[in-house]
Enzyme design. Structure first.
Site, short mmCIF file in Angstrom:
data_model
loop_
_atom_site.label_atom_id
_atom_site.label_comp_id
_atom_site.label_asym_id
_atom_site.label_seq_id
_atom_site.Cartn_x
_atom_site.Cartn_y
_atom_site.Cartn_z
CD GLU A 1 -9.64 4.64 5.88
OE1 GLU A 1 -9.83 5.78 5.42
OE2 GLU A 1 -8.57 4.03 5.75
CE LYS B 1 -5.57 -0.13 -1.24
NZ LYS B 1 -4.35 0.15 -0.47
CB SER C 1 -2.32 3.64 -3.61
OG SER C 1 -2.82 4.78 -2.96
CB ALA C 2 -7.66 3.62 -1.83
CG ASP D 1 -1.55 1.25 1.57
OD1 ASP D 1 -2.31 1.73 0.70
OD2 ASP D 1 -1.32 1.82 2.66
CG ASP E 1 -2.10 2.26 6.55
OD1 ASP E 1 -2.29 2.03 5.34
OD2 ASP E 1 -2.64 3.20 7.15
CG ASP F 1 -1.92 7.69 1.05
OD1 ASP F 1 -0.98 8.49 0.88
OD2 ASP F 1 -2.98 7.73 0.40
MG MG Z 1 -2.70 3.21 3.69
#
Ligand code: MG
Length: 292
Positions: free
Chosen positions: A87, A204, A155-156, A40, A229, A42
């Site tokens: 979230e 994902k 990544s989102a 990932d 994360d 971020d």
């Molecule tokens: Mg992240």
């Protein structure tokens, strides 16, 4: 453990040391030619804090500096203040969170589309932002490149921002593939919207990368290091073929006390409040030293 002192650090938690020892042992035995990495971006490759100060995510980069208008910053901040606690709420299930995340991403992307930014704007915003790659990220990228180990960054966030952060603070190598939400531009170079399907934190496991032949081409690479994360990150390598050893490394940056138990159940190794990639790099170093 595995002769890797970093795994015994106070901020490194492992629920099942025997399992982790065995997986790493197998990865060392199989060597670099069997390894692939899925990460990932971020708060995983990038820092949550830099010397104690909270850093920007891809989306937050757009709220810093003077490029985007105030209405964008105010609305984006209001969206985040509303949706981010949802979230990160450990009391809600992923199924409950998904529709809320789609709503957040849709609103955030629509808001950005109203601003008609250019590629240059993105570069300038990144250069002036507080987004930071973790300490050791450059070494990590360079070693993977030197040893031909593929790195999928999933990544989102916003692909255009990720590419600029990597180019600015490290090197974007040809063994790296960044799958994310990319901006779409018109003939004048102004942003008009987003390309393809939306990637948010909890889808994902589906979409373009799993439908493509990316993982098929890597089917001889049976060992996967997965780094994330968020709990949604656990599914980033669901499309990988013939996986024999998977090492899931989780960075727990916020709500440590409330989330630790859950993270230790889901991730093989949990790293608490760290600004570096030292643990991952120590494992990689061992694999690269093997004689394979
Ligand atoms: Mg992240």
């Amino acid at each position: 453990m595995n002769d890797i002192p970093e795994l015994s650090l106070q901020n490194v938690r492992i629920a099942n040391p025997e399992h982790v020892t065995e997986v790493i042992q197998n990865m060392i035995r199989d060597g670099q030619n069997k390894l692939q990495v899925v990460a990932d971006f971020d708060r995983t490759l990038s820092k949550y804090t830099h010397r104690g100060q909270i850093c920007s995510t891809c989306h937050n980069v757009l709220e810093e500096g003077h490029v985007l208008p105030e209405f964008y910053k105010d609305e984006a901040r209001a969206l985040r203040d509303h949706y981010f606690p949802i979230e990160m709420n450990p009391k809600l299930t992923i199924e409950e969170k998904i529709p809320v995340m789609v709503e957040w991403w849709t609103k955030a992307h629509d808001l950005l589309s109203k601003c008609h930014i250019t590629k240059d704007d993105v570069r300038i915003m990144v250069e002036n932002s507080t987004a930071r790659l973790r300490d050791g990220c450059t070494w990590f990228f360079d070693q993977l490149q030197a040893t031909d180990i593929p790195l999928l960054i999933f990544s989102a966030g916003i692909g255009d921002v990720i590419i600029e952060v990597i180019k600015h603070q490290a090197t974007l190598h040809d063994n790296m593939k960044v799958v994310s939400n990319y901006l779409e531009y018109d003939d004048q170079g102004k942003m008009t919207g987003f390309q393809d399907e939306m990637i948010h934190v909890y889808n994902k496991n589906e979409g373009a990368i799993h439908d493509s032949d990316y993982f098929q081409k890597l089917e001889h690479r049976n060992n996967v290091i997965l780094m994330g994360d968020s709990l949604g990150d656990l599914h980033m390598a669901d499309g990988a073929v013939g996986v024999q050893n998977k090492l899931k490394i989780g960075f727990l940056n916020v709500k440590v006390e409330e989330s630790l138990e859950l993270y230790m159940k889901k991730y093989d190794i949990v790293i608490l409040e760290d600004e570096t990639l030292n643990v991952v790099n120590a494992i990689l170093r061992k694999v690269l030293q093997s004689k394979q």
